[in-house]
Design an enzyme around this catalytic site. Structure first.
Site, PDB file in Angstrom:
ATOM      1  N   CYS A 176      -4.800  12.618  12.885  1.00 35.60           N
ATOM      2  CA  CYS A 176      -5.526  11.340  12.800  1.00 35.60           C
ATOM      3  C   CYS A 176      -5.351  10.659  14.154  1.00 35.60           C
ATOM      4  O   CYS A 176      -4.748  11.206  15.075  1.00 35.60           O
ATOM      5  CB  CYS A 176      -4.976  10.480  11.666  1.00 35.60           C
ATOM      6  SG  CYS A 176      -3.374   9.793  12.017  1.00 35.60           S
ATOM      7  N   ASP A 220       4.774   0.532  11.951  1.00 34.37           N
ATOM      8  CA  ASP A 220       3.538  -0.042  11.411  1.00 34.37           C
ATOM      9  C   ASP A 220       3.350  -1.492  11.823  1.00 34.37           C
ATOM     10  O   ASP A 220       2.306  -2.074  11.530  1.00 34.37           O
ATOM     11  CB  ASP A 220       3.515   0.055   9.881  1.00 34.37           C
ATOM     12  CG  ASP A 220       3.375   1.492   9.428  1.00 34.37           C
ATOM     13  OD1 ASP A 220       3.562   1.761   8.229  1.00 34.37           O
ATOM     14  OD2 ASP A 220       3.115   2.361  10.285  1.00 34.37           O
ATOM     15  N   ARG A 237      -4.203  11.000   4.466  1.00 34.20           N
ATOM     16  CA  ARG A 237      -3.196  12.068   4.515  1.00 34.20           C
ATOM     17  C   ARG A 237      -2.170  11.935   3.391  1.00 34.20           C
ATOM     18  O   ARG A 237      -1.620  12.936   2.941  1.00 34.20           O
ATOM     19  CB  ARG A 237      -2.512  12.139   5.851  1.00 34.20           C
ATOM     20  CG  ARG A 237      -1.844  10.891   6.312  1.00 34.20           C
ATOM     21  CD  ARG A 237      -1.065  11.184   7.579  1.00 34.20           C
ATOM     22  NE  ARG A 237       0.190  11.867   7.281  1.00 34.20           N
ATOM     23  CZ  ARG A 237       0.449  13.147   7.519  1.00 34.20           C
ATOM     24  NH1 ARG A 237      -0.495  13.898   8.025  1.00 34.20           N
ATOM     25  NH2 ARG A 237       1.608  13.661   7.238  1.00 34.20           N
ATOM     26  N   ILE A 292       8.078   6.920  16.890  1.00 34.41           N
ATOM     27  CA  ILE A 292       7.741   7.645  15.650  1.00 34.41           C
ATOM     28  C   ILE A 292       6.506   8.517  15.832  1.00 34.41           C
ATOM     29  O   ILE A 292       6.501   9.686  15.457  1.00 34.41           O
ATOM     30  CB  ILE A 292       7.503   6.647  14.484  1.00 34.41           C
ATOM     31  CG1 ILE A 292       8.691   5.694  14.323  1.00 34.41           C
ATOM     32  CG2 ILE A 292       7.205   7.405  13.195  1.00 34.41           C
ATOM     33  CD1 ILE A 292       9.969   6.346  13.863  1.00 34.41           C
ATOM     34  N   ASP A 349       4.947  20.218   8.102  1.00 35.70           N
ATOM     35  CA  ASP A 349       5.928  21.317   8.040  1.00 35.70           C
ATOM     36  C   ASP A 349       7.194  20.942   7.274  1.00 35.70           C
ATOM     37  O   ASP A 349       7.768  21.765   6.549  1.00 35.70           O
ATOM     38  CB  ASP A 349       6.276  21.782   9.447  1.00 35.70           C
ATOM     39  CG  ASP A 349       6.800  20.642  10.327  1.00 35.70           C
ATOM     40  OD1 ASP A 349       6.177  19.569  10.334  1.00 35.70           O
ATOM     41  OD2 ASP A 349       7.837  20.821  10.966  1.00 35.70           O
ATOM     42  N   LEU A 350       7.596  19.669   7.374  1.00 37.99           N
ATOM     43  CA  LEU A 350       8.848  19.273   6.699  1.00 37.99           C
ATOM     44  C   LEU A 350       8.626  19.088   5.203  1.00 37.99           C
ATOM     45  O   LEU A 350       9.543  19.278   4.390  1.00 37.99           O
ATOM     46  CB  LEU A 350       9.401  18.001   7.333  1.00 37.99           C
ATOM     47  CG  LEU A 350       9.746  18.131   8.830  1.00 37.99           C
ATOM     48  CD1 LEU A 350      10.293  16.826   9.371  1.00 37.99           C
ATOM     49  CD2 LEU A 350      10.717  19.279   9.079  1.00 37.99           C
ATOM     50  N   LYS A 370       0.838  -1.201   0.000  1.00 35.13           N
ATOM     51  CA  LYS A 370       0.000   0.000   0.000  1.00 35.13           C
ATOM     52  C   LYS A 370       0.873   1.252   0.000  1.00 35.13           C
ATOM     53  O   LYS A 370       0.640   2.188  -0.755  1.00 35.13           O
ATOM     54  CB  LYS A 370      -0.870   0.025   1.250  1.00 35.13           C
ATOM     55  CG  LYS A 370      -1.569   1.355   1.503  1.00 35.13           C
ATOM     56  CD  LYS A 370      -2.456   1.378   2.720  1.00 35.13           C
ATOM     57  CE  LYS A 370      -1.703   1.633   3.978  1.00 35.13           C
ATOM     58  NZ  LYS A 370      -1.399   3.054   4.267  1.00 35.13           N
ATOM     59  N   ASN A 371       1.933   1.244   0.807  1.00 31.33           N
ATOM     60  CA  ASN A 371       2.718   2.465   0.999  1.00 31.33           C
ATOM     61  C   ASN A 371       3.735   2.715  -0.103  1.00 31.33           C
ATOM     62  O   ASN A 371       4.478   3.697  -0.052  1.00 31.33           O
ATOM     63  CB  ASN A 371       3.380   2.450   2.374  1.00 31.33           C
ATOM     64  CG  ASN A 371       2.349   2.666   3.480  1.00 31.33           C
ATOM     65  OD1 ASN A 371       1.177   2.945   3.180  1.00 31.33           O
ATOM     66  ND2 ASN A 371       2.752   2.507   4.714  1.00 31.33           N
ATOM     67  N   ARG A 400      -8.622  -0.459   4.663  1.00 35.83           N
ATOM     68  CA  ARG A 400      -7.726   0.558   4.080  1.00 35.83           C
ATOM     69  C   ARG A 400      -6.390  -0.071   3.688  1.00 35.83           C
ATOM     70  O   ARG A 400      -5.759   0.350   2.738  1.00 35.83           O
ATOM     71  CB  ARG A 400      -7.461   1.670   5.108  1.00 35.83           C
ATOM     72  CG  ARG A 400      -8.670   2.496   5.457  1.00 35.83           C
ATOM     73  CD  ARG A 400      -8.277   3.711   6.236  1.00 35.83           C
ATOM     74  NE  ARG A 400      -7.251   4.480   5.532  1.00 35.83           N
ATOM     75  CZ  ARG A 400      -6.712   5.600   6.006  1.00 35.83           C
ATOM     76  NH1 ARG A 400      -7.076   6.052   7.191  1.00 35.83           N
ATOM     77  NH2 ARG A 400      -5.797   6.251   5.332  1.00 35.83           N
ATOM     78  N   ARG A 448       0.388  14.570  13.011  1.00 34.19           N
ATOM     79  CA  ARG A 448       0.790  14.360  11.611  1.00 34.19           C
ATOM     80  C   ARG A 448       1.011  15.686  10.867  1.00 34.19           C
ATOM     81  O   ARG A 448       0.361  15.984   9.884  1.00 34.19           O
ATOM     82  CB  ARG A 448      -0.256  13.524  10.878  1.00 34.19           C
ATOM     83  CG  ARG A 448      -0.713  12.262  11.574  1.00 34.19           C
ATOM     84  CD  ARG A 448       0.329  11.175  11.660  1.00 34.19           C
ATOM     85  NE  ARG A 448       0.779  10.635  10.412  1.00 34.19           N
ATOM     86  CZ  ARG A 448       0.178   9.630   9.761  1.00 34.19           C
ATOM     87  NH1 ARG A 448      -0.914   9.133  10.246  1.00 34.19           N
ATOM     88  NH2 ARG A 448       0.666   9.185   8.620  1.00 34.19           N
ATOM     89  N   PRO A 449       1.903  16.552  11.334  1.00 32.04           N
ATOM     90  CA  PRO A 449       2.139  17.833  10.657  1.00 32.04           C
ATOM     91  C   PRO A 449       2.780  17.630   9.282  1.00 32.04           C
ATOM     92  O   PRO A 449       3.241  16.526   8.963  1.00 32.04           O
ATOM     93  CB  PRO A 449       3.101  18.547  11.599  1.00 32.04           C
ATOM     94  CG  PRO A 449       3.775  17.465  12.338  1.00 32.04           C
ATOM     95  CD  PRO A 449       2.795  16.360  12.480  1.00 32.04           C
TER      96      PRO A 449
END
Ligand code: EPZ
Length: 429
Positions: free
Chosen positions: A126, A316, A102, A338, A134-135, A22-23, A408, A131-132
């Site tokens: 979430c 995960d 996201r 994390i 900014d980076l 998925k990722n 999902r 879960r920003p």
């Protein structure tokens, strides 16, 4: 809302085909926006997140054709998508889409790189954390994008195109690395990415981008160099196997006892998790068909694990490991480094009789003889599957509610498990 009913106590025996990751699939689909030619992706898993991303890309004007059944294809073979972003008609990604997944925020990179503009909703938090982004914004700014944030939307502009630059991530970010790679591929000049994420999915996406004509060196290591090119072409790429699905089913059979062949699984994608599962008492052997995982007789041994970016133990798989440790012969400790709130499964596991204490980011799990089935609630994708793992070994019946989280990220989970002897069924409604 669908629920899943499990009656525990069955050992698992048989073969589970591992689907495409998925990722990797999500960023690969997003990379189609970088070219006006057709990108063909093979081994695409049938997941809710993939279907949602198809709708999101459609909103930008992307056409996606899915192959029908092919001679000899089994029900578990991945799909083939033909994706054409020849005509991008809308560079806005609205809140109602991005708030549901996201990773769709990552469309900002190819849109601003190819179209010179993008207006993408902030994804919002979430269950597992704030879960920003900014980076991700820092990376685009380093490549010359002008960024405004207005009423919950990030607006990125690069009317004269992006230009190569230096990006040094203060912490490892998978999404940040994907964003930097896609943007840098079409930037004028050279980009150097320092402290890049090393997850296998990054290398898989870079491999596909290079097939499309990009010039990326060092993907999969912490330092990546990208020579921008003016245009990218179409390509054909096969999605790599899902290492998280692999680790999940490996932990399931370690929990129930039995012997599974995880077809198409690759050990090199999850070596840290394999080392932990071997320490816990699982027998794991590599075969040319995939990974064989068994636990016969010996009990589950306790372990000490701290999650970390690849090649460390993946966050995960943290919830799945915790489920396994609830029945270990001794006390285990799991530290989550994390995400700041990735212990939502703990209270649900406690409902099944687990003994878990939390102290900030550290969980202490005191193994018990047996768990007892009960109604539980899924809260996020990986937490939901940890409840399934626990239920497979619990005495009696467990009802897992809100299983849309499962859909999902896990293709046909109840089919794959019931084919190996689990008493598991989906109850629609
Ligand atoms: C990806 O999320 C994965 N999602 C996640 O998998 C995975 O848990 C995560 O990487 C870590 O491996 C996909 O690939 C679609 P990050 P991502 O940016 O990219 C902080 C699943 O279950 N951060 O590596 O969003 C962030 O808050 C999902 O499949 C910032 O502070 O994760 C986190 O603490 C869940 N600012 C840490 O970095 C930023 O701009 C790592 O996040 C970005 C991230």
């Amino acid at each position: 809302m669908d629920r899943i009913r499990i009656t525990g106590g069955q050992k698992l025996h048989g073969t589970i085909p591992i689907s495409g990751a998925k990722n990797a699939t999500l960023p690969l689909m997003i990379a189609s926006l970088l070219t006006d030619q057709i990108l063909i992706l093979d081994n695409v898993p049938r997941l809710a997140d993939v279907a949602l991303l198809q709708r999101i890309l459609g909103n930008h004007g992307v056409d996606i054709m899915v192959n029908g059944k092919r001679p000899g294809e089994t029900q578990y073979d991945g799909q083939t998508l033909h994706i054409s972003a020849a005509n991008i008609i809308d560079t806005t990604a609205p809140y109602e889409f991005v708030s549901r997944m996201r990773a769709s925020f990552w469309v900002i990179a190819p849109l601003v790189a190819r179209m010179g503009e993008a207006k993408v909703s902030m994804p919002g938090g979430c269950a597992i954390g704030t879960r920003p982004v900014d980076l991700l914004i820092m990376a685009l700014t380093a490549l010359g994008a002008e960024i405004d944030i207005d009423r919950g939307y990030v607006i990125a502009r690069a009317t004269n195109g992006l230009k190569g630059g230096e990006i040094r991530f203060p912490k490892v970010t998978v999404g940040g690395t994907h964003t930097a790679l896609m943007a840098a591929s079409l930037a004028r000049g050279t980009t150097v990415i320092e402290n890049a994420a090393c997850e296998p999915e990054i290398a898989d996406v870079a491999d596909c981008l290079n097939k499309m004509g990009a010039s990326i060196h060092g993907a999969g290591t912490a330092r990546i160099v990208v020579e921008g090119v003016p245009k990218l072409s179409g390509a054909r790429h096969r999605v790599l196997p899902d290492r998280i699905e692999t680790g999940t089913y490996a932990m399931a059979v370690a929990m129930t006892g039995g012997d599974l062949l995880l077809e198409n699984a690759r050990a090199d994608l999850l070596q840290a998790a394999i080392d932990v599962m071997r320490a816990a008492g699982a027998e794991i052997t590599e075969t040319n068909a995939g990974l064989r995982v068994a636990r016969n007789g010996a009990g589950i041994a306790p372990v000490e694990v701290t999650t970390s970016p690849f090649p460390g133990f993946p966050t995960d798989l943290q919830a799945q490991l915790m489920a396994l440790m609830t029945c270990a012969k001794g006390t285990s400790h799991i530290t989550e480094t994390i995400f700041e709130n990735r212990f939502m499964h703990v209270q649900e596991l406690v409902r099944l009789g687990a003994r878990i204490q939390l102290d900030g980011e550290r969980a202490t799990i005191e193994g018990v003889e047996t768990l007892k089935g009960a109604p539980v609630m899924a809260t996020d994708l990986r937490a939901s599957v940890s409840l399934v793992i626990a239920a497979l070994a619990a005495e009696g019946e467990t009802m897992v509610n809100r299983v849309y989280h499962l859909d999902r990220g896990f293709e046909r989970l109840e089919d794959k498990l019931s084919a190996c002897g689990a008493t598991i069924e989906r109850i629609s409604g």
